[in-house]
Design a protein around this motif. Structure first.
Motif, PDB file in Angstrom:
ATOM      1  N   LYS A 254       0.826  -1.205   0.000  1.00 36.88           N
ATOM      2  CA  LYS A 254       0.000   0.000   0.000  1.00 36.88           C
ATOM      3  C   LYS A 254       0.862   1.256   0.000  1.00 36.88           C
ATOM      4  O   LYS A 254       0.481   2.289  -0.560  1.00 36.88           O
ATOM      5  N   LEU A 255       2.029   1.162   0.628  1.00 37.37           N
ATOM      6  CA  LEU A 255       2.934   2.304   0.688  1.00 37.37           C
ATOM      7  C   LEU A 255       3.898   2.345  -0.497  1.00 37.37           C
ATOM      8  O   LEU A 255       4.780   3.196  -0.553  1.00 37.37           O
ATOM      9  N   HIS A 256       3.737   1.410  -1.425  1.00 40.25           N
ATOM     10  CA  HIS A 256       4.505   1.363  -2.676  1.00 40.25           C
ATOM     11  C   HIS A 256       5.987   1.058  -2.456  1.00 40.25           C
ATOM     12  O   HIS A 256       6.823   1.438  -3.281  1.00 40.25           O
ATOM     13  N   PHE A 257       6.291   0.359  -1.382  1.00 35.46           N
ATOM     14  CA  PHE A 257       7.634  -0.176  -1.246  1.00 35.46           C
ATOM     15  C   PHE A 257       7.818  -1.373  -2.178  1.00 35.46           C
ATOM     16  O   PHE A 257       8.933  -1.672  -2.606  1.00 35.46           O
ATOM     17  N   PHE A 258       6.723  -2.067  -2.465  1.00 37.00           N
ATOM     18  CA  PHE A 258       6.707  -3.179  -3.406  1.00 37.00           C
ATOM     19  C   PHE A 258       5.507  -3.005  -4.332  1.00 37.00           C
ATOM     20  O   PHE A 258       4.492  -2.411  -3.946  1.00 37.00           O
ATOM     21  N   ALA A 259       5.630  -3.545  -5.536  1.00 36.54           N
ATOM     22  CA  ALA A 259       4.491  -3.541  -6.447  1.00 36.54           C
ATOM     23  C   ALA A 259       3.471  -4.577  -6.008  1.00 36.54           C
ATOM     24  O   ALA A 259       3.798  -5.560  -5.335  1.00 36.54           O
ATOM     25  N   GLU A 260       2.213  -4.359  -6.379  1.00 40.40           N
ATOM     26  CA  GLU A 260       1.133  -5.254  -5.965  1.00 40.40           C
ATOM     27  C   GLU A 260       1.360  -6.681  -6.442  1.00 40.40           C
ATOM     28  O   GLU A 260       0.969  -7.637  -5.784  1.00 40.40           O
ATOM     29  N   ASP A 261       1.995  -6.837  -7.606  1.00 38.79           N
ATOM     30  CA  ASP A 261       2.166  -8.185  -8.163  1.00 38.79           C
ATOM     31  C   ASP A 261       3.498  -8.830  -7.761  1.00 38.79           C
ATOM     32  O   ASP A 261       3.811  -9.931  -8.201  1.00 38.79           O
ATOM     33  N   GLU A 262       4.306  -8.153  -6.943  1.00 36.49           N
ATOM     34  CA  GLU A 262       5.588  -8.721  -6.541  1.00 36.49           C
ATOM     35  C   GLU A 262       5.395  -9.794  -5.474  1.00 36.49           C
ATOM     36  O   GLU A 262       4.538  -9.666  -4.583  1.00 36.49           O
ATOM     37  N   HIS A 263       6.208 -10.831  -5.571  1.00 39.19           N
ATOM     38  CA  HIS A 263       6.223 -11.854  -4.528  1.00 39.19           C
ATOM     39  C   HIS A 263       7.186 -11.402  -3.431  1.00 39.19           C
ATOM     40  O   HIS A 263       8.392 -11.249  -3.661  1.00 39.19           O
ATOM     41  N   VAL A 264       6.644 -11.162  -2.241  1.00 44.57           N
ATOM     42  CA  VAL A 264       7.412 -10.601  -1.132  1.00 44.57           C
ATOM     43  C   VAL A 264       7.610 -11.668  -0.057  1.00 44.57           C
ATOM     44  O   VAL A 264       6.661 -12.363   0.336  1.00 44.57           O
ATOM     45  N   THR A 265       8.833 -11.794   0.402  1.00 42.38           N
ATOM     46  CA  THR A 265       9.143 -12.679   1.520  1.00 42.38           C
ATOM     47  C   THR A 265       9.170 -11.859   2.802  1.00 42.38           C
ATOM     48  O   THR A 265       9.797 -10.799   2.856  1.00 42.38           O
TER      49      THR A 265
END
Length: 403
Positions: A22-33
């Motif tokens: 939501k804060l745009h540190f990552f894109a919505e479609d990125e796989h985040v660990t």
């Protein structure tokens, strides 16, 4: 999931990912660990990254209670704001020695900052025998800049009073007041120590001369608002490598005595020296580097100032440095006692596997802590401190050398 920014709720790994997207540190479609890595008593800490990416962040969120006790010990969430603002203040003067703050939210009681996983917690590394050649110089540099520039020496009286109000931190100060300066010196239910230490601890509780000196040190903590201090500067609050040092976790920050942070840092180096007698010369080298760097940088800042006429008065600088050193030794003594028999211990001592050795080492820690408090005026410099340490520690044998 929908993330609410206007309601406090402890994060989970899933909600932490949602927050950073939501804060745009990552894109919505990125796989985040995301994994929860906190091992402290007061907070949740999440490490966030994407596979094969340089995007790595730390999310730290305050809990409304102390994890070490549970929900029966409520704590203010304001400490998260104190921490982020302290890091930003420190970064104005020593940006290379603190993590970069990227976002903070008072309602959520959280801070997003750079990931320091390429470094090691100094306490863990020192226990393993890792070398941090810049540690003492970096801590000395940090303390000199922060203490001078946030005090009446570096600020106008109005600015200093406004800063002191900004960093008013009564609830966390109360923890220090109780757990560092009061409970370990009385038969209090927060204390925690092995039965084998009972006789020595009970003797300590009966010693009125010691308690008088601790009362004086507690009064300094309560009343001397010299400068913005970290408030909990031990080796577990420092990330380090051979080339880097980063100071973290200033949630106990407030306007306190000049010597407090220095004393806590010294005490935690002494704990490591007790655990690793062969390394005590190196560890006293760190103390030497810290004090020499601090006094040198502090002196330079003092002499550069042209606004305060009292800074040109002969003897005032020497008096200030002497007072900082003496107070630091007293605070170090309190820290050594409380970390040995109080609520929160240190791994340097608690992870000594052989029981008899662990108990004997803790007995010596208590002796050294007591003697630092009682003899802080007589110990004039780091060499005196080293000689004093050797005299109080029979484990060092005949091979101990002074700095």
């Amino acid at each position: 999931m929908t993330f609410q920014f206007d309601v406090y709720k402890p994060l989970t790994e899933e909600s932490a990912i949602s927050l950073l997207k939501k804060l745009h540190f990552f894109a919505e479609d990125e796989h985040v660990t995301c994994r929860e890595i906190g091992d402290g008593n007061l907070n949740l800490v999440f490490q966030m990254s994407t596979q094969g990416s340089t995007k790595k962040w730390i999310v730290k969120q305050a809990l409304p209670y102390a994890k070490v006790v549970g929900e029966s010990w409520p704590l203010t969430l304001k400490r998260a704001k104190i921490e982020s603002e302290a890091l930003l203040q420190f970064a104005k003067f020593t940006p290379h020695l603190v993590p970069e703050v990227l976002y903070s939210n008072e309602t959520l009681a959280l801070t997003i900052m750079e990931d320091l996983s390429h470094l090691s917690i100094a306490r863990t590394g020192l226990i393993k025998g890792d070398s941090y050649p810049n540690l003492g110089k970096d801590i000395g540099t940090f303390l000199a800049h922060i203490l001078f520039k946030t005090s009446d020496l570096g600020l106008s009286p109005t600015e200093k009073k406004e800063k002191a109000q900004q960093f008013s931190n009564p609830e966390l100060c109360k923890i220090t007041e109780d757990l560092v300066f009061t409970d370990p010196f009385f038969d209090h239910d927060t204390n925690d120590f092995e039965p084998e230490l009972s006789e020595k601890v009970e003797q300590l509780w009966k010693e009125d001369e010691l308690k008088l000196e601790v009362a004086k040190l507690k009064r300094l903590f309560l009343t001397n608002g010299d400068a913005l201090i970290h408030g909990d500067l031990h080796t577990g609050s420092i990330f380090a490598s051979e080339h880097e040092t980063k100071i973290i976790d200033p949630e106990f920050a407030f306007y306190g005595p000049f010597g407090f942070d220095l004393g806590h840092f010294i005490a935690n180096l002494l704990f490591n020296a007790l655990r690793r007698p062969p390394a005590q010369t190196e560890l006293f080298g760190f103390i030497h580097d810290t004090w020499e760097t601090f006094s040198s940088v502090f002196t330079s800042l003092w002499k550069e100032d042209k606004n305060n006429p009292f800074l040109q008065v002969n003897g005032y600088l020497d008096y200030t440095l002497r007072t900082v050193w003496q107070d630091a030794l007293g605070f170090a003594g309190c820290e050594m006692i409380r970390r040995t028999i109080g609520l929160a211990h240190v791994a340097d001592l608690d992870t000594i596997e052989e029981s008899e050795l662990r108990i004997r080492t803790k007995e010596i820690a208590l002796d050294i802590g007591r003697s630092l408090i009682l003899n802080r005026v007589e110990i004039k410099n780091v060499q005196d401190l080293h000689e004093f340490y050797i005299e109080n520690n029979e484990f060092l044998g005949n091979n101990a050398r002074t700095v």
